[in-house]
Design an enzyme around this catalytic site. Structure first.
Site, short mmCIF file in Angstrom:
data_model
loop_
_atom_site.label_atom_id
_atom_site.label_comp_id
_atom_site.label_asym_id
_atom_site.label_seq_id
_atom_site.Cartn_x
_atom_site.Cartn_y
_atom_site.Cartn_z
N LYS A 102 0.86 -1.18 0.00
CA LYS A 102 0.00 0.00 0.00
C LYS A 102 0.90 1.23 0.00
O LYS A 102 1.95 1.24 0.67
CB LYS A 102 -0.88 -0.03 1.26
CG LYS A 102 -1.87 1.13 1.39
CD LYS A 102 -2.76 0.92 2.62
CE LYS A 102 -3.81 2.03 2.75
NZ LYS A 102 -4.70 1.81 3.91
N SER A 118 -9.64 2.15 3.30
CA SER A 118 -8.75 2.91 2.44
C SER A 118 -7.78 2.03 1.64
O SER A 118 -7.12 2.56 0.73
CB SER A 118 -7.96 3.93 3.25
OG SER A 118 -7.15 3.27 4.19
N SER A 165 -9.85 -0.25 7.49
CA SER A 165 -9.34 -0.12 6.14
C SER A 165 -8.67 -1.33 5.50
O SER A 165 -8.33 -1.27 4.33
CB SER A 165 -8.38 1.07 6.06
OG SER A 165 -9.13 2.26 6.20
#
Lengths: 95, 484
Positions: free
Chosen positions: B76, B151, B175
């Site tokens: 990420k 997210s 998330s």
């Protein structure tokens, strides 16, 4: 809980965020809606309840006060917007 | 080959069925083919990946390869990767080349895994749909008109579309778990302090945790083996030994006590999700577990508590973005104040600005006691509810989300309706407990997940419960139609 335009301006100043004037009402509306959800908290009796600052209630870990890092100024400043002689440059602050 | 799990790829590499370079090229080719429509990657590190794969192959040739050497993965874009752009999904860091590696990144490098690139995410990890990214929305591979969740939307979409076998994510309010549920994956948020936050760009320091996103519980265990552990450089890292998370996967669930919180079965929960959870409960009973009704009386306050605490912490953490030392700087600042205000006003998107302002407000003079202190006290009550519940049960089971993936643009005009997506996941972050989501069924062709929570540092128990369920069900093996 309704946030006024003046409060939005004040908060954006505290946070050092530029907000264009046309969006102030939109932010005021959105922030007010978010603040409205906080009213639910008032229904709970929290008398004498200690606040949680760390989820595991652990204290701040300390270490020996001895040098462990090396100076990496050049590497860290390679990505700076504006530097000279190892100093970060900003618009004039002192008259 | 693209449908192999991390475990299967590692086995294939060790058995010399294929090389790391070969399998890395397979994923790089799939990224080129499919990612323009998905937008799950911000940066693809093709040259570095191939160089790393060749090094891995050299290790295999010497007989010096470790358990996961040579297996491709994605990070990420919240983890600092030395020499590689690290944007956190924001214009503020669009020009940021990280000068160091996050500890999580270092651990995967040392384990010999091959980084394919950095995945898209909601800006500064603030969002539940991956629609707030400066780099555009990520699409759900199960339906390109829908969100993947957020997210960690990019990491999840990439793994679901088989563009990478595994990826890292971070979870502050859900998330990792929420997007995993919306895209048919297995994602785990470890206990607070289990995984180092050094080099993981901070959103809310008392809530953030990095964790694995994978196709199976077994893969999540293999990832956690690499990620978990004490780190001197993270002052909130907990010094507890890391077990081999794969060792407990095959334990029997006979005698396991599973709690179902009655407060989770709210009217807003899609009844078909409730039905899928009930079906999963029956599977767990077949495996020997007993089911108990429990109560978490304050859990409904998770949303207001979180939306006080997380923005407050973010307003502090994002104060460092001032246009002076790194990141975005506005053009022609008139003076220092203008430099700060316009760099931040132009560099941050609307959701980030909203959260900074809420955080600033609740911490400001006159409001601190009413909001921030109150929220922290209720956080204590929520923690105590879980402590009580875990005296009676070993694992808590429930839905991960209220329903399936919603359409792009459906919730962007009302921040509060977006925040309600986190209703089941937030409490685990507030209490610091480990929690995971795994596939539990489909509604109209869209996946849904169930959430398992356990007591502090009981990740092995979670992974065991998930793995046993995955041995008798096959939801997790399904692939979205165009990505098979």
């Amino acid at each position: 809980m309704s946030l006024s335009a003046a409060e939005v301006v004040k908060v954006s100043h505290l946070a050092r965020l530029s907000i264009d004037e046309a969006s102030i009402p939109k932010y005021a509306g959105e922030l007010s809606k978010i603040l409205d959800t906080f009213a639910q908290m008032n229904a709970v009796n929290t008398e004498g309840v200690p606040p949680t600052t760390h989820p595991l209630d652990l204290p701040q870990r300390l270490r020996e006060d001895s040098v462990s890092e090396t100076n990496q100024r050049e590497a860290m400043q390679a990505i700076a917007p504006s530097v000279t002689a190892g100093l970060y440059l900003v618009p004039q602050v002192i008259e | 080959m693209h449908n192999l799990t991390l475990a299967e790829i590692a086995a294939g590499l060790h058995a010399k069925k294929f090389s790391s370079e070969e399998i890395t090229k397979v994923f790089l080719a799939r990224i080129k083919q499919f990612d323009p429509a998905l937008n799950s990657f911000i940066t693809v590190t093709e040259e570095e990946a191939l160089a790393c794969a060749r090094q891995a192959d050299a290790q295999y040739a010497k007989g010096a390869a470790g358990p996961v050497t040579g297996v491709p993965m994605a990070h990420k874009d919240i983890f600092c990767t030395q020499g590689v752009k690290t944007s956190c999904g924001s214009r503020m860091l669009d020009n940021f080349i990280a000068p160091y590696d996050a500890t999580v990144v270092t651990r995967f490098k040392n384990a010999g895994m091959v980084m394919l690139g950095k995945t898209n995410m909601d800006e500064f990890a603030m969002g539940s749909s991956n629609e707030t990214s400066f780099y555009g929305a990520v699409k759900n591979p199960w339906d390109l008109a829908r969100v993947p969740g957020g997210s960690s939307g990019g990491s999840v979409a990439a793994v679901a579309a088989r563009l990478a076998p595994v990826a890292t994510g971070t979870d502050t309010g859900g998330s990792i778990r929420q997007p995993a549920a919306l895209c048919n994956l297995t994602g785990l948020k470890p206990t607070y302090g289990r995984v180092s936050r050094y080099g993981m760009i901070a959103f809310a320091s008392s809530l953030d945790q990095g964790g694995p996103i994978a196709l199976t519980a077994e893969d999540a265990a293999l990832m956690l083996n690499v990620m978990a552990g004490f780190d001197e450089k993270d002052s909130t890292s907990v010094d507890k030994p890391v077990p081999d998370y794969t060792a407990a996967l095959n334990g029997s669930l006979a005698g396991l006590k599973i709690g179902l919180p009655k407060e989770y079965f709210v009217k807003e929960l899609d009844p078909r999700v409730a039905a899928a959870i009930e079906a999963a409960v029956k599977e767990y009973e077949k495996l020997g577990a007993s089911i108990h009704s429990i109560s978490l009386p304050n859990v409904h306050l998770s949303i207001p508590v979180y939306y006080v605490v997380a923005p407050a912490e973010c307003s502090s953490n994002l104060a460092r973005y001032d246009g002076v030392r790194f990141g975005y700087r506005c053009e022609n600042p008139r003076d220092l104040e203008d430099l700060y205000k316009r760099s931040r006003g132009e560099g941050f998107g609307a959701e980030v600005k909203r959260r900074i302002m809420i955080g600033t407000y609740v911490l400001s003079a006159g409001y601190y006691d009413a909001y921030y202190l109150k929220a922290q006290q209720i956080r204590t009550l929520i923690k105590m509810d879980f402590a009580e519940a875990f005296k009676q049960v070993d694992v808590i089971l429930g839905p991960t989300t209220l329903g399936t993936a919603f359409k792009l643009g459906e919730k962007t005009t009302d921040p509060v309706s977006m925040y309600l997506n986190d209703i089941f996941t937030i409490a685990a972050n507030l209490a610091g407990l480990p929690a995971m989501s795994l596939p539990v069924g489909f509604i109209d062709g869209l996946p849904i997940g169930m959430q398992l929570m356990a007591y502090y540092f009981a990740e092995a128990r979670l992974l065991n419960a998930a793995h046993q369920y995955q041995k008798i069900t096959d939801w997790h093996k399904r692939i979205p139609q165009n990505y098979a």
